[in-house]
Design an enzyme around this catalytic site. Structure first.
Site, PDB file in Angstrom:
ATOM      1  N   ALA A  66       0.873  -1.168   0.000  1.00  0.00           N
ATOM      2  CA  ALA A  66       0.000   0.000   0.000  1.00  0.00           C
ATOM      3  C   ALA A  66       0.916   1.225   0.000  1.00  0.00           C
ATOM      4  O   ALA A  66       2.067   1.148   0.443  1.00  0.00           O
ATOM      5  CB  ALA A  66      -0.902  -0.023   1.215  1.00  0.00           C
ATOM      6  N   GLY A 111       0.676  -4.934   1.011  1.00  0.00           N
ATOM      7  CA  GLY A 111      -0.549  -5.005   0.214  1.00  0.00           C
ATOM      8  C   GLY A 111      -0.339  -5.713  -1.119  1.00  0.00           C
ATOM      9  O   GLY A 111      -1.287  -6.252  -1.699  1.00  0.00           O
ATOM     10  N   GLU A 114      -0.607  -9.314  -0.335  1.00  0.00           N
ATOM     11  CA  GLU A 114      -2.037  -9.575  -0.089  1.00  0.00           C
ATOM     12  C   GLU A 114      -2.824  -9.639  -1.402  1.00  0.00           C
ATOM     13  O   GLU A 114      -3.751 -10.445  -1.549  1.00  0.00           O
ATOM     14  CB  GLU A 114      -2.595  -8.487   0.831  1.00  0.00           C
ATOM     15  CG  GLU A 114      -1.996  -8.565   2.230  1.00  0.00           C
ATOM     16  CD  GLU A 114      -2.339  -7.370   3.096  1.00  0.00           C
ATOM     17  OE1 GLU A 114      -1.953  -6.243   2.730  1.00  0.00           O
ATOM     18  OE2 GLU A 114      -2.991  -7.551   4.134  1.00  0.00           O
ATOM     19  N   GLU A 134       4.790  -5.028   7.285  1.00  0.00           N
ATOM     20  CA  GLU A 134       4.019  -3.996   7.987  1.00  0.00           C
ATOM     21  C   GLU A 134       4.492  -3.733   9.414  1.00  0.00           C
ATOM     22  O   GLU A 134       4.506  -2.599   9.880  1.00  0.00           O
ATOM     23  CB  GLU A 134       2.522  -4.376   8.028  1.00  0.00           C
ATOM     24  CG  GLU A 134       1.796  -4.176   6.704  1.00  0.00           C
ATOM     25  CD  GLU A 134       1.830  -5.393   5.800  1.00  0.00           C
ATOM     26  OE1 GLU A 134       2.675  -6.282   6.017  1.00  0.00           O
ATOM     27  OE2 GLU A 134       1.015  -5.445   4.855  1.00  0.00           O
TER      28      GLU A 134
HETATM   29  N1  CO8 Z   1       4.583   3.181  -0.877  1.00  0.00           N
HETATM   30  C1  CO8 Z   1       4.956   4.330  -1.446  1.00  0.00           C
HETATM   31  N2  CO8 Z   1       6.077   4.471  -2.155  1.00  0.00           N
HETATM   32  C2  CO8 Z   1       6.849   3.402  -2.310  1.00  0.00           C
HETATM   33  C3  CO8 Z   1       6.523   2.159  -1.749  1.00  0.00           C
HETATM   34  C4  CO8 Z   1       5.317   2.068  -1.004  1.00  0.00           C
HETATM   35  N3  CO8 Z   1       4.895   0.925  -0.463  1.00  0.00           N
HETATM   36  N4  CO8 Z   1       7.509   1.283  -2.058  1.00  0.00           N
HETATM   37  C5  CO8 Z   1       8.399   1.949  -2.800  1.00  0.00           C
HETATM   38  N5  CO8 Z   1       8.019   3.227  -2.957  1.00  0.00           N
HETATM   39  C6  CO8 Z   1       8.710   4.290  -3.690  1.00  0.00           C
HETATM   40  C7  CO8 Z   1       9.934   4.794  -2.949  1.00  0.00           C
HETATM   41  O1  CO8 Z   1       9.558   5.731  -1.975  1.00  0.00           O
HETATM   42  C8  CO8 Z   1      10.746   5.366  -4.071  1.00  0.00           C
HETATM   43  O2  CO8 Z   1      10.217   6.629  -4.400  1.00  0.00           O
HETATM   44  P1  CO8 Z   1      11.249   7.886  -4.675  1.00  0.00           P
HETATM   45  O3  CO8 Z   1      12.021   7.474  -5.917  1.00  0.00           O
HETATM   46  O4  CO8 Z   1      10.338   9.049  -4.911  1.00  0.00           O
HETATM   47  O5  CO8 Z   1      12.108   7.974  -3.477  1.00  0.00           O
HETATM   48  C9  CO8 Z   1      10.453   4.445  -5.238  1.00  0.00           C
HETATM   49  O6  CO8 Z   1       9.243   3.760  -4.903  1.00  0.00           O
HETATM   50  C10 CO8 Z   1      11.525   3.406  -5.455  1.00  0.00           C
HETATM   51  O7  CO8 Z   1      11.738   2.727  -4.238  1.00  0.00           O
HETATM   52  P2  CO8 Z   1      13.192   2.564  -3.568  1.00  0.00           P
HETATM   53  O8  CO8 Z   1      14.103   3.672  -3.977  1.00  0.00           O
HETATM   54  O9  CO8 Z   1      12.976   2.365  -2.106  1.00  0.00           O
HETATM   55  O10 CO8 Z   1      13.662   1.205  -4.273  1.00  0.00           O
HETATM   56  P3  CO8 Z   1      14.677   0.139  -3.693  1.00  0.00           P
HETATM   57  O11 CO8 Z   1      14.976  -0.812  -4.804  1.00  0.00           O
HETATM   58  O12 CO8 Z   1      15.829   0.789  -2.992  1.00  0.00           O
HETATM   59  O13 CO8 Z   1      13.834  -0.652  -2.559  1.00  0.00           O
HETATM   60  C11 CO8 Z   1      11.887  -1.779  -1.681  1.00  0.00           C
HETATM   61  C12 CO8 Z   1      12.716  -1.420  -2.938  1.00  0.00           C
HETATM   62  C13 CO8 Z   1      12.703  -2.740  -0.804  1.00  0.00           C
HETATM   63  C14 CO8 Z   1      10.619  -2.459  -2.167  1.00  0.00           C
HETATM   64  C15 CO8 Z   1      11.572  -0.499  -0.891  1.00  0.00           C
HETATM   65  O14 CO8 Z   1      11.022   0.459  -1.787  1.00  0.00           O
HETATM   66  C16 CO8 Z   1      10.589  -0.703   0.218  1.00  0.00           C
HETATM   67  O15 CO8 Z   1      10.954  -1.202   1.276  1.00  0.00           O
HETATM   68  N6  CO8 Z   1       9.294  -0.303   0.003  1.00  0.00           N
HETATM   69  C17 CO8 Z   1       8.262  -0.400   1.010  1.00  0.00           C
HETATM   70  C18 CO8 Z   1       7.810  -1.834   1.172  1.00  0.00           C
HETATM   71  C19 CO8 Z   1       6.761  -1.933   2.258  1.00  0.00           C
HETATM   72  O16 CO8 Z   1       7.035  -1.688   3.429  1.00  0.00           O
HETATM   73  N7  CO8 Z   1       5.552  -2.319   1.878  1.00  0.00           N
HETATM   74  C20 CO8 Z   1       4.435  -2.486   2.797  1.00  0.00           C
HETATM   75  C21 CO8 Z   1       3.668  -1.219   2.903  1.00  0.00           C
HETATM   76  S1  CO8 Z   1       2.432  -1.295   4.177  1.00  0.00           S
HETATM   77  C22 CO8 Z   1       1.172  -2.136   3.447  1.00  0.00           C
HETATM   78  O17 CO8 Z   1       1.224  -2.570   2.328  1.00  0.00           O
HETATM   79  C23 CO8 Z   1      -0.047  -2.306   4.309  1.00  0.00           C
HETATM   80  C24 CO8 Z   1      -1.235  -2.866   3.531  1.00  0.00           C
HETATM   81  C25 CO8 Z   1      -2.508  -2.745   4.306  1.00  0.00           C
HETATM   82  C26 CO8 Z   1      -2.990  -1.333   4.387  1.00  0.00           C
HETATM   83  C27 CO8 Z   1      -4.147  -1.205   5.248  1.00  0.00           C
HETATM   84  C28 CO8 Z   1      -4.861   0.154   5.130  1.00  0.00           C
HETATM   85  C29 CO8 Z   1      -4.722   1.041   6.278  1.00  0.00           C
END
Ligand code: CO8
Length: 260
Positions: A66, A111, A114, A134
């Site tokens: 998400a 997400g 999921e 998460e």
């Molecule tokens: N949300 C928003 N932006 C994201 C997300 C995300 N989940 N994942 C990546 N991005 C963005 C980064 O911020 C980055 O943007 P920018 O270039 O503007 O800085 C761009 O995508 C590229 O990402 P990275 O530079 O971080 O790329 P890397 O190759 O270094 O890393 C990863 C890749 C490991 C995937 C890393 O991006 C990461 O850890 N992302 C987050 C993963 C995460 O924690 N996901 C779970 C999110 S919580 C969730 O899904 C809850 C679901 C239920 C919600 C319930 C409702 C309330």
């Protein structure tokens, strides 16, 4: 139909839905969930579609979760509403009366994992990564990951992934049954299309009823579930597709199934 954050293609009986926010690794914000909701409603209304493939745009990610930037400032009521919208989409995919194959082309985190769980079949490119990170963000999964993950891979592995937030590779995901199989990244879409084609060539009503029997039966006790299966089995015999399938077998030719 036009969508802001997803792409929709139809090739004969196979539809491909691509989440298209590669700059943020296809993170799910409200607009994406609303697009998916509308798209799966349109698919439900189109009987010519027999199989759906769901994937993410770009080389790196299926869906990285998400959208954290969107979620960061939500209050509890808004968070609940966002979780409910996400769950509505996951349910629509799971309850669509046609198979949905997740073509996991990279990160499937939070997400994104999921979303893959809501699909019927998961095929992963060798670069795919899975996890429910998460807890590292101070929250729990909100799109039913705590429910579908243990149902798919068992409570022990599910708890390990949910509590640790660990990210696992495609090979480990296949080993624990989180994905059906892994394939070389460059063969991912062709493998999924090939599988979709084989499913699309089967009796469409029978395939629909199989999905119905699995998804509804799994929530019942075995006795009720077997009676449910027998009811659906009987229902097949009111369809010309049963006649055609069995006639084709006796005539030693491939069956020709109409859409309905
Ligand atoms: N949300 C928003 N932006 C994201 C997300 C995300 N989940 N994942 C990546 N991005 C963005 C980064 O911020 C980055 O943007 P920018 O270039 O503007 O800085 C761009 O995508 C590229 O990402 P990275 O530079 O971080 O790329 P890397 O190759 O270094 O890393 C990863 C890749 C490991 C995937 C890393 O991006 C990461 O850890 N992302 C987050 C993963 C995460 O924690 N996901 C779970 C999110 S919580 C969730 O899904 C809850 C679901 C239920 C919600 C319930 C409702 C309330």
């Amino acid at each position: 139909m036009d969508y802001e954050t997803i792409l929709f293609e139809k090739d004969g009986a196979i539809a491909t839905v691509t989440i298209n926010r590669p700059k943020v690794l296809n993170a799910l914000n409200r607009a994406t969930l609303e697009d998916l909701d509308r798209c799966f409603q349109a698919i439900a209304d189109d009987p010519a579609i027999r199989v759906v493939i769901l994937t993410g745009a770009g080389e790196k990610s299926f869906v990285a979760g998400a959208d954290i930037a969107y979620m960061q400032h939500l209050n509890p009521l808004q968070a609940r509403e966002f979780a409910t919208l996400g769950q509505k989409v996951m349910n629509a995919i799971e309850q669509l009366d046609r198979p949905v194959i997740a073509a996991v082309n990279g990160f499937a985190l939070g997400g994104g994992c999921e979303l893959a769980l809501a699909c019927d079949i998961r095929i992963a490119g060798e670069n795919a990564r899975f996890g429910q990170p998460e807890v590292g963000l101070g929250v729990i999964p909100g799109f039913a990951g705590t429910q579908r993950l243990p149902r798919l891979i068992g409570k022990g592995y599910a708890c390990e992934l949910l509590f640790s937030g660990d990210i696992i590779d495609a090979g480990e995901a296949a080993r624990i049954g989180l994905v059906n199989r892994t394939v070389p990244r460059e063969q991912l879409m062709s493998s999924c299309r090939e599988m979709a084609g084989r499913i699309a060539a089967r009796g469409p009503i029978a395939v629909r009823l199989c999905k119905d029997a699995v998804n509804n039966g799994i929530e019942m006790d075995l006795g009720r579930a077997c009676r449910y299966e027998a009811d659906l089995f009987a229902m097949c015999f009111s369809s010309p597709q049963q006649q055609e399938g069995m006639k084709a077998f006796t005539e030693k030719r491939p069956p020709l199934f109409d859409s309905d």
